[in-house]
Design a protein around this motif. Structure first.
Motif, PDB file in Angstrom:
ATOM      1  N   PRO A 173       0.824  -1.210   0.000  1.00  0.00           N
ATOM      2  CA  PRO A 173       0.000   0.000   0.000  1.00  0.00           C
ATOM      3  C   PRO A 173       0.858   1.261   0.000  1.00  0.00           C
ATOM      4  O   PRO A 173       2.081   1.189   0.144  1.00  0.00           O
ATOM      5  CB  PRO A 173      -0.787  -0.127   1.310  1.00  0.00           C
ATOM      6  N   GLN A 174       0.234   2.396  -0.153  1.00  0.00           N
ATOM      7  CA  GLN A 174       0.866   3.713  -0.030  1.00  0.00           C
ATOM      8  C   GLN A 174       1.981   3.934  -1.052  1.00  0.00           C
ATOM      9  O   GLN A 174       3.066   4.398  -0.714  1.00  0.00           O
ATOM     10  CB  GLN A 174       1.418   3.914   1.393  1.00  0.00           C
ATOM     11  N   CYS A 175       1.712   3.616  -2.324  1.00  0.00           N
ATOM     12  CA  CYS A 175       2.723   3.764  -3.379  1.00  0.00           C
ATOM     13  C   CYS A 175       2.422   4.954  -4.279  1.00  0.00           C
ATOM     14  O   CYS A 175       1.289   5.409  -4.376  1.00  0.00           O
ATOM     15  CB  CYS A 175       2.791   2.493  -4.223  1.00  0.00           C
ATOM     16  N   PHE A 176       3.463   5.414  -4.950  1.00  0.00           N
ATOM     17  CA  PHE A 176       3.329   6.502  -5.917  1.00  0.00           C
ATOM     18  C   PHE A 176       4.380   6.343  -7.005  1.00  0.00           C
ATOM     19  O   PHE A 176       5.355   5.621  -6.847  1.00  0.00           O
ATOM     20  CB  PHE A 176       3.453   7.878  -5.237  1.00  0.00           C
ATOM     21  N   PHE A 177       4.150   7.031  -8.128  1.00  0.00           N
ATOM     22  CA  PHE A 177       5.124   7.069  -9.221  1.00  0.00           C
ATOM     23  C   PHE A 177       6.105   8.213  -8.977  1.00  0.00           C
ATOM     24  O   PHE A 177       5.752   9.238  -8.396  1.00  0.00           O
ATOM     25  CB  PHE A 177       4.445   7.349 -10.571  1.00  0.00           C
ATOM     26  N   TYR A 178       7.317   8.044  -9.448  1.00  0.00           N
ATOM     27  CA  TYR A 178       8.248   9.158  -9.564  1.00  0.00           C
ATOM     28  C   TYR A 178       8.872   9.036 -10.950  1.00  0.00           C
ATOM     29  O   TYR A 178       9.008   7.939 -11.479  1.00  0.00           O
ATOM     30  CB  TYR A 178       9.297   9.190  -8.442  1.00  0.00           C
ATOM     31  N   ASN A 179       9.169  10.157 -11.563  1.00  0.00           N
ATOM     32  CA  ASN A 179       9.640  10.087 -12.942  1.00  0.00           C
ATOM     33  C   ASN A 179      10.688  11.143 -13.240  1.00  0.00           C
ATOM     34  O   ASN A 179      10.805  12.135 -12.550  1.00  0.00           O
ATOM     35  CB  ASN A 179       8.471  10.177 -13.927  1.00  0.00           C
ATOM     36  N   SER A 180      11.459  10.818 -14.275  1.00  0.00           N
ATOM     37  CA  SER A 180      12.497  11.714 -14.784  1.00  0.00           C
ATOM     38  C   SER A 180      12.796  11.272 -16.215  1.00  0.00           C
ATOM     39  O   SER A 180      11.981  10.615 -16.844  1.00  0.00           O
ATOM     40  CB  SER A 180      13.741  11.662 -13.898  1.00  0.00           C
ATOM     41  N   ARG A 181      13.962  11.579 -16.691  1.00  0.00           N
ATOM     42  CA  ARG A 181      14.387  11.151 -18.027  1.00  0.00           C
ATOM     43  C   ARG A 181      15.666  10.342 -17.897  1.00  0.00           C
ATOM     44  O   ARG A 181      16.562  10.688 -17.132  1.00  0.00           O
ATOM     45  CB  ARG A 181      14.647  12.338 -18.935  1.00  0.00           C
ATOM     46  N   ALA A 182      15.745   9.256 -18.656  1.00  0.00           N
ATOM     47  CA  ALA A 182      16.980   8.473 -18.726  1.00  0.00           C
ATOM     48  C   ALA A 182      18.005   9.265 -19.538  1.00  0.00           C
ATOM     49  O   ALA A 182      17.646  10.233 -20.228  1.00  0.00           O
ATOM     50  CB  ALA A 182      16.704   7.125 -19.385  1.00  0.00           C
ATOM     51  N   LEU A 183      19.257   8.883 -19.478  1.00  0.00           N
ATOM     52  CA  LEU A 183      20.296   9.582 -20.240  1.00  0.00           C
ATOM     53  C   LEU A 183      19.999   9.605 -21.733  1.00  0.00           C
ATOM     54  O   LEU A 183      20.364  10.539 -22.437  1.00  0.00           O
ATOM     55  CB  LEU A 183      21.660   8.939 -19.989  1.00  0.00           C
ATOM     56  N   SER A 184      19.310   8.577 -22.221  1.00  0.00           N
ATOM     57  CA  SER A 184      18.959   8.522 -23.640  1.00  0.00           C
ATOM     58  C   SER A 184      17.841   9.495 -24.006  1.00  0.00           C
ATOM     59  O   SER A 184      17.541   9.690 -25.175  1.00  0.00           O
ATOM     60  CB  SER A 184      18.529   7.101 -24.004  1.00  0.00           C
ATOM     61  N   GLY A 185      17.209  10.109 -22.986  1.00  0.00           N
ATOM     62  CA  GLY A 185      16.115  11.043 -23.235  1.00  0.00           C
ATOM     63  C   GLY A 185      14.739  10.409 -23.129  1.00  0.00           C
ATOM     64  O   GLY A 185      13.729  11.103 -23.178  1.00  0.00           O
ATOM     65  N   THR A 186      14.679   9.085 -22.979  1.00  0.00           N
ATOM     66  CA  THR A 186      13.385   8.418 -22.839  1.00  0.00           C
ATOM     67  C   THR A 186      12.861   8.600 -21.423  1.00  0.00           C
ATOM     68  O   THR A 186      13.635   8.776 -20.478  1.00  0.00           O
ATOM     69  CB  THR A 186      13.504   6.912 -23.172  1.00  0.00           C
ATOM     70  N   LYS A 221       7.353   3.507  -2.237  1.00  0.00           N
ATOM     71  CA  LYS A 221       6.374   3.390  -1.149  1.00  0.00           C
ATOM     72  C   LYS A 221       6.568   4.558  -0.198  1.00  0.00           C
ATOM     73  O   LYS A 221       7.691   4.851   0.213  1.00  0.00           O
ATOM     74  CB  LYS A 221       6.563   2.074  -0.401  1.00  0.00           C
ATOM     75  N   GLN A 222       5.454   5.218   0.145  1.00  0.00           N
ATOM     76  CA  GLN A 222       5.497   6.316   1.106  1.00  0.00           C
ATOM     77  C   GLN A 222       5.646   5.743   2.506  1.00  0.00           C
ATOM     78  O   GLN A 222       4.873   4.893   2.915  1.00  0.00           O
ATOM     79  CB  GLN A 222       4.221   7.160   1.009  1.00  0.00           C
ATOM     80  N   GLU A 223       6.660   6.168   3.214  1.00  0.00           N
ATOM     81  CA  GLU A 223       6.922   5.767   4.592  1.00  0.00           C
ATOM     82  C   GLU A 223       6.884   7.017   5.466  1.00  0.00           C
ATOM     83  O   GLU A 223       7.072   8.127   4.967  1.00  0.00           O
ATOM     84  CB  GLU A 223       8.315   5.113   4.696  1.00  0.00           C
ATOM     85  N   PRO A 224       6.647   6.869   6.772  1.00  0.00           N
ATOM     86  CA  PRO A 224       6.627   8.054   7.650  1.00  0.00           C
ATOM     87  C   PRO A 224       7.917   8.880   7.581  1.00  0.00           C
ATOM     88  O   PRO A 224       7.879  10.099   7.642  1.00  0.00           O
ATOM     89  CB  PRO A 224       6.440   7.460   9.056  1.00  0.00           C
ATOM     90  N   GLU A 225       9.050   8.210   7.418  1.00  0.00           N
ATOM     91  CA  GLU A 225      10.327   8.919   7.386  1.00  0.00           C
ATOM     92  C   GLU A 225      10.781   9.305   5.979  1.00  0.00           C
ATOM     93  O   GLU A 225      11.858   9.849   5.799  1.00  0.00           O
ATOM     94  CB  GLU A 225      11.426   8.087   8.071  1.00  0.00           C
ATOM     95  N   GLY A 226       9.978   9.020   4.970  1.00  0.00           N
ATOM     96  CA  GLY A 226      10.340   9.360   3.591  1.00  0.00           C
ATOM     97  C   GLY A 226       9.790   8.343   2.622  1.00  0.00           C
ATOM     98  O   GLY A 226       8.763   7.735   2.873  1.00  0.00           O
ATOM     99  N   ALA A 227      10.480   8.152   1.520  1.00  0.00           N
ATOM    100  CA  ALA A 227      10.030   7.234   0.477  1.00  0.00           C
ATOM    101  C   ALA A 227      11.057   6.137   0.271  1.00  0.00           C
ATOM    102  O   ALA A 227      12.258   6.373   0.361  1.00  0.00           O
ATOM    103  CB  ALA A 227       9.798   7.984  -0.819  1.00  0.00           C
ATOM    104  N   GLU A 228      10.549   4.933  -0.018  1.00  0.00           N
ATOM    105  CA  GLU A 228      11.417   3.787  -0.294  1.00  0.00           C
ATOM    106  C   GLU A 228      11.189   3.337  -1.734  1.00  0.00           C
ATOM    107  O   GLU A 228      10.096   2.890  -2.078  1.00  0.00           O
ATOM    108  CB  GLU A 228      11.072   2.639   0.645  1.00  0.00           C
ATOM    109  N   PRO A 229      12.189   3.460  -2.623  1.00  0.00           N
ATOM    110  CA  PRO A 229      12.017   2.983  -3.998  1.00  0.00           C
ATOM    111  C   PRO A 229      11.741   1.481  -4.020  1.00  0.00           C
ATOM    112  O   PRO A 229      12.380   0.718  -3.291  1.00  0.00           O
ATOM    113  CB  PRO A 229      13.354   3.291  -4.662  1.00  0.00           C
ATOM    114  N   LEU A 230      10.769   1.061  -4.834  1.00  0.00           N
ATOM    115  CA  LEU A 230      10.404  -0.354  -4.924  1.00  0.00           C
ATOM    116  C   LEU A 230      10.813  -0.998  -6.231  1.00  0.00           C
ATOM    117  O   LEU A 230      11.306  -2.112  -6.245  1.00  0.00           O
ATOM    118  CB  LEU A 230       8.892  -0.522  -4.756  1.00  0.00           C
ATOM    119  N   MET A 231      10.534  -0.329  -7.350  1.00  0.00           N
ATOM    120  CA  MET A 231      10.808  -0.950  -8.648  1.00  0.00           C
ATOM    121  C   MET A 231      10.843   0.078  -9.757  1.00  0.00           C
ATOM    122  O   MET A 231      10.276   1.157  -9.629  1.00  0.00           O
ATOM    123  CB  MET A 231       9.778  -2.019  -8.975  1.00  0.00           C
ATOM    124  N   ASP A 232      11.506  -0.318 -10.842  1.00  0.00           N
ATOM    125  CA  ASP A 232      11.465   0.454 -12.084  1.00  0.00           C
ATOM    126  C   ASP A 232      10.249  -0.003 -12.871  1.00  0.00           C
ATOM    127  O   ASP A 232      10.015  -1.199 -13.012  1.00  0.00           O
ATOM    128  CB  ASP A 232      12.708   0.189 -12.936  1.00  0.00           C
TER     129      ASP A 232
END
Length: 113
Positions: free
Chosen positions: A14-27, A34-45
């Motif tokens: 539960p408590q997940c969100f997307f984060y996004n940017s651009r890869a070096l190739s521009g894609t 996952k949103q945690e009380p102390e911050g966010a924990e990356p789960l997967m690409d």
């Protein structure tokens, strides 16, 4: 930002969100955290970085190994609207998918939030 409940054969989180940017190739690069009380924990690409470009408005979805079932989940929340092709990459086929930018924005964390 809204949070979603990620459910695949390997994760029930539960408590997940997307984060996004651009890869070096521009894609586009998209990940899930996952949103945690102390911050966010990356789960997967969500996205796979391929050597060739994908069509505008599309992403290459990593739906193998620990990400098995991710494509079905992304379709269920309306993020993936269509699989337009599949491309071979090593030992797997990567689905190239159109995605809904409004759904990405709805479930994304942006700077300052």
């Amino acid at each position: 930002m809204e949070l979603f409940h990620l459910k695949t054969p390997y994760l029930d989180c539960p408590q997940c969100f997307f984060y996004n940017s651009r890869a070096l190739s521009g894609t586009p690069y998209i990940g899930i955290a996952k949103q945690e009380p102390e911050g966010a924990e990356p789960l997967m690409d969500v996205t796979a970085n391929l050597s060739d470009e994908v069509p505008l408005g599309c992403i290459a979805v990593k739906d193998y190994s620990e990400n098995t079932g991710l494509l079905a989940f992304l379709k269920s929340i309306g993020f993936i609207t269509e699989v337009v092709e599949k491309r071979r990459s090593g030992y797997v086929e990567i689905p190239i998918c159109r995605y809904d930018k409004a759904v990405l924005e709805r479930y994304s964390r942006t700077a300052g939030r």
